[in-house]
Scaffold this motif. Sequence first.
Motif, mmCIF file in Angstrom:
data_model
loop_
_atom_site.group_PDB
_atom_site.id
_atom_site.type_symbol
_atom_site.label_atom_id
_atom_site.label_comp_id
_atom_site.label_asym_id
_atom_site.label_seq_id
_atom_site.Cartn_x
_atom_site.Cartn_y
_atom_site.Cartn_z
ATOM 1 N N THR A 135 -14.922 -67.783 5.304
ATOM 2 C CA THR A 135 -16.163 -67.005 5.244
ATOM 3 C C THR A 135 -16.323 -66.278 6.570
ATOM 4 N N CYS A 136 -16.311 -64.955 6.525
ATOM 5 C CA CYS A 136 -16.360 -64.167 7.753
ATOM 6 C C CYS A 136 -17.503 -63.165 7.711
ATOM 7 N N ILE A 137 -18.180 -63.037 8.834
ATOM 8 C CA ILE A 137 -19.264 -62.059 8.969
ATOM 9 C C ILE A 137 -18.963 -61.192 10.181
ATOM 10 N N VAL A 138 -18.832 -59.899 9.926
ATOM 11 C CA VAL A 138 -18.601 -58.932 10.998
ATOM 12 C C VAL A 138 -19.942 -58.331 11.399
ATOM 13 N N GLY A 139 -20.306 -58.515 12.658
ATOM 14 C CA GLY A 139 -21.571 -57.976 13.140
ATOM 15 C C GLY A 139 -21.471 -56.500 13.445
ATOM 16 N N GLY A 140 -22.580 -55.791 13.247
ATOM 17 C CA GLY A 140 -22.618 -54.356 13.446
ATOM 18 C C GLY A 140 -22.885 -53.939 14.884
ATOM 19 N N GLN A 141 -23.378 -52.735 15.032
ATOM 20 C CA GLN A 141 -23.561 -52.110 16.332
ATOM 21 C C GLN A 141 -24.911 -52.458 16.972
ATOM 22 N N GLN A 142 -24.995 -52.201 18.269
ATOM 23 C CA GLN A 142 -26.223 -52.451 19.038
ATOM 24 C C GLN A 142 -26.503 -51.255 19.938
ATOM 25 N N PRO A 143 -27.749 -50.826 20.037
ATOM 26 C CA PRO A 143 -28.073 -49.718 20.944
ATOM 27 C C PRO A 143 -27.783 -50.072 22.396
ATOM 28 N N VAL A 144 -27.325 -49.090 23.146
ATOM 29 C CA VAL A 144 -27.110 -49.212 24.585
ATOM 30 C C VAL A 144 -27.703 -47.966 25.226
ATOM 31 N N ASN A 145 -28.600 -48.153 26.171
ATOM 32 C CA ASN A 145 -29.339 -47.026 26.725
ATOM 33 C C ASN A 145 -28.447 -45.953 27.332
ATOM 34 N N ALA A 146 -27.333 -46.350 27.918
ATOM 35 C CA ALA A 146 -26.495 -45.410 28.647
ATOM 36 C C ALA A 146 -25.527 -44.625 27.760
ATOM 37 N N LEU A 147 -25.426 -44.965 26.496
ATOM 38 C CA LEU A 147 -24.482 -44.268 25.627
ATOM 39 C C LEU A 147 -24.949 -42.840 25.351
ATOM 40 N N SER A 148 -23.987 -41.951 25.181
ATOM 41 C CA SER A 148 -24.321 -40.557 24.870
ATOM 42 C C SER A 148 -24.788 -40.440 23.434
ATOM 43 N N ALA A 149 -25.399 -39.310 23.123
ATOM 44 C CA ALA A 149 -25.861 -39.065 21.758
ATOM 45 C C ALA A 149 -24.682 -39.072 20.793
ATOM 46 N N GLU A 150 -23.527 -38.559 21.241
ATOM 47 C CA GLU A 150 -22.351 -38.500 20.378
ATOM 48 C C GLU A 150 -21.858 -39.901 20.023
ATOM 49 N N VAL A 151 -21.837 -40.814 20.994
ATOM 50 C CA VAL A 151 -21.385 -42.182 20.720
ATOM 51 C C VAL A 151 -22.387 -42.897 19.817
ATOM 52 N N THR A 152 -23.670 -42.686 20.085
ATOM 53 C CA THR A 152 -24.692 -43.309 19.238
ATOM 54 C C THR A 152 -24.586 -42.815 17.800
ATOM 55 N N ASP A 153 -24.324 -41.536 17.614
ATOM 56 C CA ASP A 153 -24.145 -41.002 16.259
ATOM 57 C C ASP A 153 -22.975 -41.685 15.564
ATOM 58 N N ARG A 154 -21.911 -41.960 16.306
ATOM 59 C CA ARG A 154 -20.763 -42.650 15.704
ATOM 60 C C ARG A 154 -21.088 -44.110 15.414
ATOM 61 N N GLN A 155 -21.941 -44.715 16.233
ATOM 62 C CA GLN A 155 -22.399 -46.072 15.928
ATOM 63 C C GLN A 155 -23.113 -46.101 14.580
ATOM 64 N N LEU A 156 -24.001 -45.155 14.366
ATOM 65 C CA LEU A 156 -24.760 -45.113 13.122
ATOM 66 C C LEU A 156 -23.866 -44.767 11.937
ATOM 67 N N GLU A 157 -22.867 -43.923 12.160
ATOM 68 C CA GLU A 157 -21.902 -43.623 11.104
ATOM 69 C C GLU A 157 -21.123 -44.877 10.718
ATOM 70 N N LEU A 158 -20.696 -45.624 11.727
ATOM 71 C CA LEU A 158 -19.966 -46.861 11.458
ATOM 72 C C LEU A 158 -20.826 -47.847 10.686
ATOM 73 N N GLU A 159 -22.081 -47.973 11.049
ATOM 74 C CA GLU A 159 -22.986 -48.872 10.320
ATOM 75 C C GLU A 159 -23.062 -48.495 8.842
ATOM 76 N N ARG A 160 -23.233 -47.203 8.580
ATOM 77 C CA ARG A 160 -23.360 -46.746 7.190
ATOM 78 C C ARG A 160 -22.081 -47.010 6.400
ATOM 79 N N ARG A 161 -20.969 -46.626 6.967
ATOM 80 C CA ARG A 161 -19.706 -46.729 6.223
ATOM 81 C C ARG A 161 -19.248 -48.177 6.067
ATOM 82 N N ALA A 162 -19.431 -48.983 7.090
ATOM 83 C CA ALA A 162 -19.028 -50.387 7.001
ATOM 84 C C ALA A 162 -19.910 -51.144 6.008
ATOM 85 N N SER A 163 -21.196 -50.853 6.006
ATOM 86 C CA SER A 163 -22.108 -51.511 5.060
ATOM 87 C C SER A 163 -21.707 -51.191 3.627
ATOM 88 N N ALA A 164 -21.349 -49.932 3.370
ATOM 89 C CA ALA A 164 -20.950 -49.523 2.029
ATOM 90 C C ALA A 164 -19.614 -50.123 1.628
#
Length: 224
Positions: A135-164
């Motif tokens: 039984t395995c659970i892969v944890g998702g992403q976490q906000p980091v204040n110093a990340l650029s908008a581009e990296v944060t957008d990819r974090q949210l993309e990963l969340e959406r695609r991995a969840s699906a």
Amino acid sequence: MSRHLAALILLLAPAAAVAAPVEPIVPCGGEVYVFGGSTMMGDGVRAAGSTDFPARMETFFERVCGGEVTFTKSAEESGRFVDDVAAISERLARSPRSVAFVHFPFTDLEAGTSVDRILQAYRTLLAACTASGSTCIVGGQQPVNALSAEVTDRQLELERRASAAFGANYLPLYRYFRSESGVRRLMIPLDSGDGRFINDYGHELLYKLYRQRLIELTSSKKRR
């Protein structure tokens, strides 16, 4: 049946029910692993070793499984999942019916790893998990204040695609930790002070989210 015998049966019935064994709400008997990076070492936690996520989870398994649990915390120096997925998958392959919590909340994308490559690494891990009956659970992403908008957008993309793609085996964490005032920032009450690592409260939330998902996965397997 005499009235005395009937009364004795009624008296003993509740005691028998209480004495019946209770089935654990999570898998017991196999290995329990926590794989991750600096967060798993307790960075940002004042009482590291007692209030961090791995410590809380180990206490939970010891309580639920009656102390009969082998708990292993593996925090890699690289802190990047794609660098460690082969070793993690091999370890799971050698540990049938184990439980694994995987937590790499931002370092892969921060280092420039593509979303597609991370998704493929998730597939590799979960395939090994399924093959070993674990039984395995892969944890998702976490906000980091110093990340650029581009990296944060990819974090949210990963969340959406991995969840699906991975359903209940993927735990989307970003929305639980982001600030109410800005989607790209870590919530202040959960921030250790550097805008990067979560504090004791953050680890408590992390533990509760993983624990609840584990119970849900276990319950769904029992219903099959």
